[in-house]
Scaffold this motif. Structure first.
Motif, PDB file in Angstrom:
ATOM      1  N   GLU A 106       0.832  -1.203   0.000  1.00 47.28           N
ATOM      2  CA  GLU A 106       0.000   0.000   0.000  1.00 47.28           C
ATOM      3  C   GLU A 106       0.864   1.249   0.000  1.00 47.28           C
ATOM      4  N   ASN A 107       0.496   2.193  -0.844  1.00 44.07           N
ATOM      5  CA  ASN A 107       1.151   3.500  -0.877  1.00 44.07           C
ATOM      6  C   ASN A 107       0.391   4.408   0.082  1.00 44.07           C
ATOM      7  N   VAL A 108       0.979   4.660   1.258  1.00 41.69           N
ATOM      8  CA  VAL A 108       0.296   5.434   2.297  1.00 41.69           C
ATOM      9  C   VAL A 108       0.606   6.908   2.073  1.00 41.69           C
ATOM     10  N   GLN A 109      -0.211   7.554   1.269  1.00 46.12           N
ATOM     11  CA  GLN A 109       0.065   8.941   0.923  1.00 46.12           C
ATOM     12  C   GLN A 109      -1.115   9.872   1.157  1.00 46.12           C
ATOM     13  N   VAL A 110      -2.341   9.402   0.923  1.00 45.99           N
ATOM     14  CA  VAL A 110      -3.515  10.252   1.026  1.00 45.99           C
ATOM     15  C   VAL A 110      -4.478   9.668   2.048  1.00 45.99           C
ATOM     16  N   ASN A 111      -5.071  10.513   2.861  1.00 42.62           N
ATOM     17  CA  ASN A 111      -6.065  10.048   3.819  1.00 42.62           C
ATOM     18  C   ASN A 111      -7.387   9.780   3.107  1.00 42.62           C
ATOM     19  N   LEU A 112      -7.607   8.521   2.834  1.00 44.65           N
ATOM     20  CA  LEU A 112      -8.883   8.071   2.264  1.00 44.65           C
ATOM     21  C   LEU A 112      -9.530   7.166   3.307  1.00 44.65           C
ATOM     22  N   ALA A 349      -3.298  22.422  -5.745  1.00 46.11           N
ATOM     23  CA  ALA A 349      -3.143  21.026  -5.342  1.00 46.11           C
ATOM     24  C   ALA A 349      -3.731  20.102  -6.406  1.00 46.11           C
ATOM     25  N   PRO A 350      -3.020  19.031  -6.775  1.00 48.56           N
ATOM     26  CA  PRO A 350      -3.558  18.090  -7.764  1.00 48.56           C
ATOM     27  C   PRO A 350      -4.873  17.484  -7.281  1.00 48.56           C
ATOM     28  N   ALA A 351      -5.864  17.498  -8.130  1.00 46.50           N
ATOM     29  CA  ALA A 351      -7.187  17.005  -7.730  1.00 46.50           C
ATOM     30  C   ALA A 351      -7.158  15.538  -7.346  1.00 46.50           C
ATOM     31  N   TYR A 352      -6.318  14.751  -8.033  1.00 47.08           N
ATOM     32  CA  TYR A 352      -6.305  13.316  -7.754  1.00 47.08           C
ATOM     33  C   TYR A 352      -5.616  12.990  -6.432  1.00 47.08           C
ATOM     34  N   LEU A 353      -4.961  13.989  -5.818  1.00 44.83           N
ATOM     35  CA  LEU A 353      -4.346  13.811  -4.512  1.00 44.83           C
ATOM     36  C   LEU A 353      -5.128  14.544  -3.433  1.00 44.83           C
ATOM     37  N   ALA A 354      -6.401  14.775  -3.671  1.00 42.88           N
ATOM     38  CA  ALA A 354      -7.225  15.516  -2.725  1.00 42.88           C
ATOM     39  C   ALA A 354      -7.215  14.838  -1.366  1.00 42.88           C
ATOM     40  N   SER A 355      -7.063  15.638  -0.322  1.00 42.22           N
ATOM     41  CA  SER A 355      -7.014  15.123   1.036  1.00 42.22           C
ATOM     42  C   SER A 355      -8.381  15.219   1.694  1.00 42.22           C
ATOM     43  N   ASN A 356      -8.669  14.259   2.559  1.00 34.96           N
ATOM     44  CA  ASN A 356      -9.884  14.320   3.369  1.00 34.96           C
ATOM     45  C   ASN A 356      -9.631  15.029   4.682  1.00 34.96           C
ATOM     46  N   VAL A 379      -6.832  12.785  10.241  1.00 33.48           N
ATOM     47  CA  VAL A 379      -5.405  12.585   9.999  1.00 33.48           C
ATOM     48  C   VAL A 379      -5.012  13.325   8.721  1.00 33.48           C
ATOM     49  N   PRO A 380      -4.007  14.199   8.779  1.00 29.23           N
ATOM     50  CA  PRO A 380      -3.575  14.856   7.547  1.00 29.23           C
ATOM     51  C   PRO A 380      -2.952  13.851   6.588  1.00 29.23           C
ATOM     52  N   SER A 381      -3.167  14.021   5.311  1.00 31.18           N
ATOM     53  CA  SER A 381      -2.554  13.119   4.341  1.00 31.18           C
ATOM     54  C   SER A 381      -1.040  13.166   4.499  1.00 31.18           C
ATOM     55  N   PRO A 382      -0.389  12.008   4.598  1.00 33.08           N
ATOM     56  CA  PRO A 382       1.058  11.984   4.824  1.00 33.08           C
ATOM     57  C   PRO A 382       1.856  12.795   3.806  1.00 33.08           C
ATOM     58  N   LEU A 383       1.404  12.876   2.560  1.00 29.50           N
ATOM     59  CA  LEU A 383       2.191  13.616   1.580  1.00 29.50           C
ATOM     60  C   LEU A 383       2.192  15.110   1.871  1.00 29.50           C
ATOM     61  N   PHE A 384       1.277  15.581   2.747  1.00 28.62           N
ATOM     62  CA  PHE A 384       1.230  17.004   3.086  1.00 28.62           C
ATOM     63  C   PHE A 384       1.969  17.324   4.385  1.00 28.62           C
ATOM     64  N   VAL A 385       2.603  16.320   4.988  1.00 26.49           N
ATOM     65  CA  VAL A 385       3.375  16.569   6.210  1.00 26.49           C
ATOM     66  C   VAL A 385       4.761  15.938   6.124  1.00 26.49           C
ATOM     67  N   ASN A 386       5.186  15.592   4.904  1.00 29.09           N
ATOM     68  CA  ASN A 386       6.430  14.843   4.757  1.00 29.09           C
ATOM     69  C   ASN A 386       7.052  15.140   3.402  1.00 29.09           C
ATOM     70  N   ILE A 387       8.277  14.675   3.222  1.00 30.27           N
ATOM     71  CA  ILE A 387       9.009  14.917   1.985  1.00 30.27           C
ATOM     72  C   ILE A 387       8.430  14.115   0.831  1.00 30.27           C
ATOM     73  N   GLU A 388       8.053  12.879   1.113  1.00 29.16           N
ATOM     74  CA  GLU A 388       7.675  11.957   0.045  1.00 29.16           C
ATOM     75  C   GLU A 388       6.214  12.112  -0.374  1.00 29.16           C
ATOM     76  N   ASN A 389       5.970  11.829  -1.622  1.00 29.85           N
ATOM     77  CA  ASN A 389       4.597  11.602  -2.087  1.00 29.85           C
ATOM     78  C   ASN A 389       4.283  10.110  -2.038  1.00 29.85           C
ATOM     79  N   SER A 390       5.204   9.305  -2.511  1.00 28.83           N
ATOM     80  CA  SER A 390       5.032   7.854  -2.480  1.00 28.83           C
ATOM     81  C   SER A 390       5.807   7.293  -1.297  1.00 28.83           C
TER      82      SER A 390
END
Length: 535
Positions: A106-112, A349-356, A379-390
């Motif tokens: 699993e790519n843990v990047q967006v809070n879904l 912000a890219p629409a496909y990476l929209a955060s909840n 929970v903030p999407s990890p890609l918005f609190v960290n260096i990585e997207n993937s």
């Protein structure tokens, strides 16, 4: 399905891998710590010189990896006598969870949160680490799992950079380097931010370079230490510097290391350093990569208990928590410290990476949960609190290890490691072949401990084949010890001279089995005798 297809023979290959892992786990206490030179040469010569047109299939590839590739890498880096760097092992629960994590991929990047619980699992795991350290969850609402201490230190300095510039009297209120780039002003001091520290880890310099502050001595400046304790700030001198920098309007990051990298020692007065930092508007970053967990041993809790006064905190999972590489931990007081840097404006912000992620972090899921517990939806999407997207699901092995061991289990690991290191240090202090180099701060006198923590720092004496008069003696000594392939240590430098560093941080290390082997190797090497080598 043809045999060369990815899934063609996965069942038999999986059995082969499991058999290999089980055999290796059972043999970790007897495996050589490093491969032989011939094994390395054989591995290198077996590597393909170009990519095949047609693949050889899963089964043949798996056999090749086990038979040809793996013999040429470190054989027991996560074994009981690998004491290089600060390297933990892999607890059984963490090892199994890491296999599962890779399998699910699993790519843990967006809070879904309505589709996957992974981001909430990561958040709860970060909260459990705070529980382990007896830090209230509400203290550090900004939390994320990184690749390691370097990435965590990078986040800490990035947060400090934007916070300090937003408060600068030379710039518009709320100025952001992340949004607006390097600041310019005719009155802005050069450099606009300095880092004050005592013995910063190299990763601090690397992080400072990455975030644009500069990693050289003009930026990372050494403050005088306490005359009676080289690992503690001279509080009067620190206050003088903070006062001067505030008067000129320069931002200051105070970097406090918990667990000096060469000695494992601790400074004092972290609480007072925090008070001074607050009083003069400095940002306090605590690097507790491994030393932050030393306080799990009750007698050392005094030197780690004020971590909660930091503005940002670095910890490592793949060191003393004994989970697989890579796993770093980062905490800061406010989630906004991270999202202000890593979350793009909503318009771009890219629409496909929209955060909840909503604007109400910290609300518990029920009244029974501690203050500072974050609900799944918040929970903030990890890609918005960290260096990585993937990013891989690093939290799963860490969660598994925490659950399997609990506070008591980790307290046992840390205590056993420290007592083992102290036994080695005691022997070295009495040996004619070696000199113990760890400072003996006054705070150890009441406990009778010879060294503070899990690191033994030493060099050979003139009575050995590696006299201090030889500038390369410590490198040669390190090689002689490691050539035994029965244990592994690192060469380092302390106070401008070569030294050998032994860091005990593996849950498998046992005094009854391993101490005799370590002392035998050290005695044979120190006397110039023929060393019994692992096969």
């Amino acid at each position: 399905m043809p045999s060369s297809a990815p899934q063609g023979d996965v069942g038999s290959s999986l059995n082969q891998v499991i058999s290999h892992i089980l055999h290796r786990n059972e043999s970790l206490d007897t495996l050589p710590t490093v491969p032989s030179s011939s094994s390395i040469e054989s591995t290198l010569s077996s590597l393909p010189t170009s990519l095949f047109e047609k693949g050889v299939g899963t089964s043949e590839t798996t056999s090749y990896l086990i038979d040809k590739v793996l013999p040429g890498i470190l054989q027991a880096q996560n074994g009981p006598r690998y004491y290089g760097f600060v390297t933990g092992g892999v607890t059984p629960a963490a090892q199994l969870a890491d296999i599962l994590s890779t399998s699910y991929d699993e790519n843990v990047q967006v809070n879904l949160h309505q589709q996957t619980a992974s981001t909430a699992i990561e958040q709860r795991t970060l909260e459990l680490i705070l529980d382990l350290l007896d830090i209230k969850r509400s203290v550090f609402m900004g939390r994320t799992i990184t690749t390691g201490a370097t990435a965590s230190n990078t986040l800490g300095l990035a947060c400090a950079r934007d916070h300090l510039l937003a408060q600068s009297p030379h710039l518009p209120k709320g100025y952001s380097w992340a949004r607006d780039g390097p600041p310019t002003s005719p009155t802005l001091p050069s450099p606009p931010i300095v880092i004050l520290s005592l013995h910063p880890h190299f990763s601090i310099s690397k992080a400072a370079s990455l975030v644009g502050l500069g990693g050289g001595p003009k930026v990372i400046q050494t403050v005088l230490s306490d005359p009676e304790d080289e690992l503690s700030f001279d509080l009067e001198k620190l206050e003088e510097r903070l006062k001067v920098e505030k008067e000129v309007g320069r931002g200051v990051i105070v970097c406090y290391g918990l667990g000096e990298v060469n000695t494992g020692g601790f400074g004092r007065n972290l609480d007072k350093v925090a008070e001074l930092s607050r009083e003069y508007g400095a940002w306090l970053h605590v690097d507790g990569a491994f030393g932050g967990f030393a306080g799990l041993m009750p007698e050392l809790s005094e030197y780690t208990k004020h971590m909660d006064k930091a503005d940002s905190l670095t910890l490592d999972g793949h060191k003393w928590l004994n989970v697989p590489y890579d796993c770093g931990l980062f905490y800061t007081r406010y989630t906004s410290s991270l999202t202000n840097i890593f979350q793009p404006p909503s318009a771009s912000a890219p629409a496909y990476l929209a955060s909840n992620f909503t604007a109400t972090p910290g609300l518990p899921e029920s009244s029974d949960l501690p203050e500072g517990t974050v609900s799944a939806a918040d929970v903030p999407s990890p890609l918005f609190v960290n260096i990585e997207n993937s990013r891989r699901f690093r939290a799963l092995p860490l969660l598994a290890s925490l659950l399997s061991l609990g506070k008591e289990g980790y307290r046992d690991i840390v205590t056993r490691n420290i007592l083992f290191a102290r036994s080695v240090a005691q022997w070295i202090s009495e040996s004619k072949s070696y000199e113990l180099l760890n400072p003996s701060p006054s705070y150890l006198s009441s406990s009778g401990a010879i060294i503070p923590s899990n690191i033994v720092l030493f060099r050979a004496t003139g009575d050995s084949p590696f006299p201090p008069s030889d500038p390369s003696a410590s490198v040669k000594l390190t090689k002689a010890i490691n050539d035994s392939r029965r244990m592994y240590v690192s060469a380092t430098s302390w106070r401008g001279n070569g030294a050998v560093r032994m860091a005990v941080s593996d849950y498998l290390t046992e005094e009854g089995r391993d101490l005799g082997i370590v002392l035998e190797v050290l005695e044979q090497v120190g006397k110039g005798e023929e060393v019994v080598r692992a096969n």
